[in-house]
Design a protein around this motif. Structure first.
Motif, PDB file in Angstrom:
ATOM      1  N   SER A  81      20.660   2.924   7.071  1.00 31.97           N
ATOM      2  CA  SER A  81      19.749   2.609   7.222  1.00 31.97           C
ATOM      3  C   SER A  81      18.798   2.332   8.366  1.00 31.97           C
ATOM      4  CB  SER A  81      19.820   0.567   7.003  1.00 31.97           C
ATOM      5  OG  SER A  81      21.185   0.547   7.686  1.00 31.97           O
ATOM      6  N   TRP A 119      15.227   3.859   9.558  1.00 35.64           N
ATOM      7  CA  TRP A 119      14.718   3.312   9.757  1.00 35.64           C
ATOM      8  C   TRP A 119      14.924   3.143  11.844  1.00 35.64           C
ATOM      9  CZ3 TRP A 119      16.563   1.189   5.341  1.00 35.64           C
ATOM     10  CH2 TRP A 119      15.023   0.967   4.092  1.00 35.64           C
ATOM     11  N   THR A 166      14.975  -7.026   0.576  1.00 36.03           N
ATOM     12  CA  THR A 166      14.877  -8.328   0.186  1.00 36.03           C
ATOM     13  C   THR A 166      14.014  -8.435  -1.613  1.00 36.03           C
ATOM     14  OG1 THR A 166      14.710  -9.936   1.894  1.00 36.03           O
ATOM     15  CG2 THR A 166      13.752 -10.707   0.158  1.00 36.03           C
ATOM     16  N   SER A 225       9.858  -2.105  14.889  1.00 36.40           N
ATOM     17  CA  SER A 225       8.942  -2.281  13.972  1.00 36.40           C
ATOM     18  C   SER A 225       9.516  -2.188  12.524  1.00 36.40           C
ATOM     19  CB  SER A 225       7.035  -2.154  13.945  1.00 36.40           C
ATOM     20  OG  SER A 225       7.619  -0.478  13.552  1.00 36.40           O
ATOM     21  N   GLN A 226       9.612  -0.858  12.129  1.00 32.46           N
ATOM     22  CA  GLN A 226      10.173  -0.691  11.709  1.00 32.46           C
ATOM     23  C   GLN A 226      11.720  -1.729  10.464  1.00 32.46           C
ATOM     24  OE1 GLN A 226      10.596   3.863  11.302  1.00 32.46           O
ATOM     25  NE2 GLN A 226       8.498   4.236  11.156  1.00 32.46           N
ATOM     26  N   TRP A 227      12.568  -1.437  11.810  1.00 38.94           N
ATOM     27  CA  TRP A 227      13.479  -2.291  11.488  1.00 38.94           C
ATOM     28  C   TRP A 227      13.571  -3.812  10.744  1.00 38.94           C
ATOM     29  CZ3 TRP A 227      18.213  -0.976  11.300  1.00 38.94           C
ATOM     30  CH2 TRP A 227      19.502  -1.817  10.844  1.00 38.94           C
ATOM     31  N   GLN A 228      12.375  -4.440  11.145  1.00 38.80           N
ATOM     32  CA  GLN A 228      11.545  -5.459  11.304  1.00 38.80           C
ATOM     33  C   GLN A 228      11.168  -5.537   9.469  1.00 38.80           C
ATOM     34  OE1 GLN A 228      12.072  -8.740  12.713  1.00 38.80           O
ATOM     35  NE2 GLN A 228      12.719  -7.265  14.768  1.00 38.80           N
ATOM     36  N   ASN A 229      11.098  -4.667   9.376  1.00 41.69           N
ATOM     37  CA  ASN A 229       9.878  -3.887   8.326  1.00 41.69           C
ATOM     38  C   ASN A 229      11.379  -3.981   6.816  1.00 41.69           C
ATOM     39  OD1 ASN A 229       7.582  -4.876   8.710  1.00 41.69           O
ATOM     40  ND2 ASN A 229       7.255  -2.770   8.829  1.00 41.69           N
ATOM     41  N   ARG A 230      12.348  -3.759   7.505  1.00 43.28           N
ATOM     42  CA  ARG A 230      14.054  -3.332   6.487  1.00 43.28           C
ATOM     43  C   ARG A 230      14.175  -4.544   5.480  1.00 43.28           C
ATOM     44  NH1 ARG A 230      19.213  -3.908   6.865  1.00 43.28           N
ATOM     45  NH2 ARG A 230      18.699  -4.918   8.542  1.00 43.28           N
ATOM     46  N   HIS A 231      14.181  -5.759   6.353  1.00 41.36           N
ATOM     47  CA  HIS A 231      14.304  -6.434   5.087  1.00 41.36           C
ATOM     48  C   HIS A 231      13.996  -7.430   4.342  1.00 41.36           C
ATOM     49  CE1 HIS A 231      16.840 -10.577   5.410  1.00 41.36           C
ATOM     50  NE2 HIS A 231      15.003 -11.287   5.160  1.00 41.36           N
ATOM     51  N   GLU A 232      12.910  -7.012   4.311  1.00 39.01           N
ATOM     52  CA  GLU A 232      11.754  -7.133   3.853  1.00 39.01           C
ATOM     53  C   GLU A 232      11.784  -6.647   1.976  1.00 39.01           C
ATOM     54  OE1 GLU A 232       7.850  -6.960   5.249  1.00 39.01           O
ATOM     55  OE2 GLU A 232       8.068  -8.664   6.712  1.00 39.01           O
ATOM     56  N   VAL A 233      11.923  -5.177   2.689  1.00 37.50           N
ATOM     57  CA  VAL A 233      12.360  -4.102   1.421  1.00 37.50           C
ATOM     58  C   VAL A 233      13.221  -4.422   0.996  1.00 37.50           C
ATOM     59  CG1 VAL A 233      12.922  -1.516   1.730  1.00 37.50           C
ATOM     60  CG2 VAL A 233      11.155  -2.249   2.734  1.00 37.50           C
TER      61      VAL A 233
END
Length: 134
Positions: A101, A105, A119, A109-117
């Motif tokens: 991971s 990411w 979830t 900024s991608q690392w923050q979106n990782r959590h959304e993916v």
């Protein structure tokens, strides 16, 4: 990579369902056959073992039913092996996604979106990408 993970999860779930259905049908068939044997062969003969064996082995339909039950068991074992293999493949890929991971990411900024993916994968597909343990 995530699409492949979803496909492997579906494959695992399919084999799990097939294995359960086969085991359930085989169990019901076995219980029905045991009740039939008791009600129509064992009880009327008074429990005399030679007469019971003669009655069971003289009729070809008894052998056919026994073969059906054995083949149901063998099919359940086949699906169980397929299920175990699919589960292993799924978990290996899931753990690989978790380990990689940071590579997938890389930008903050991608690392923050990782959590959304992660979830979304948990809520929609029941795939936990937060921890390697099941």
């Amino acid at each position: 990579m995530l699409q492949n993970l979803v496909e492997r999860k579906r494959k695992y779930e399919m084999y799990k369902k097939k294995c359960f259905n086969t085991q359930f049908v085989t169990f019901i068939a076995l219980m029905t056959y045991v009740v039939y044997l008791y009600m129509f062969i064992i009880k009327p003969t008074g429990g005399e073992i030679p007469v019971i064996f003669h009655t069971i082995f003289s009729g070809s339909h008894h052998t056919f039913i026994a073969l059906l039950i054995v083949s149901g068991y063998a099919t359940a074992q086949y699906f169980k092996k397929k299920e175990d293999k699919a589960e292993t493949e799924f978990n290996n890929l899931r753990c690989e996604v978790i380990r990689k991971s940071a590579e997938l990411w890389q930008k903050p900024s991608q690392w923050q979106n990782r959590h959304e993916v992660f979830t979304m994968m948990k809520s929609e597909y029941d795939i936990n990408l937060f921890h390697e343990s099941k």
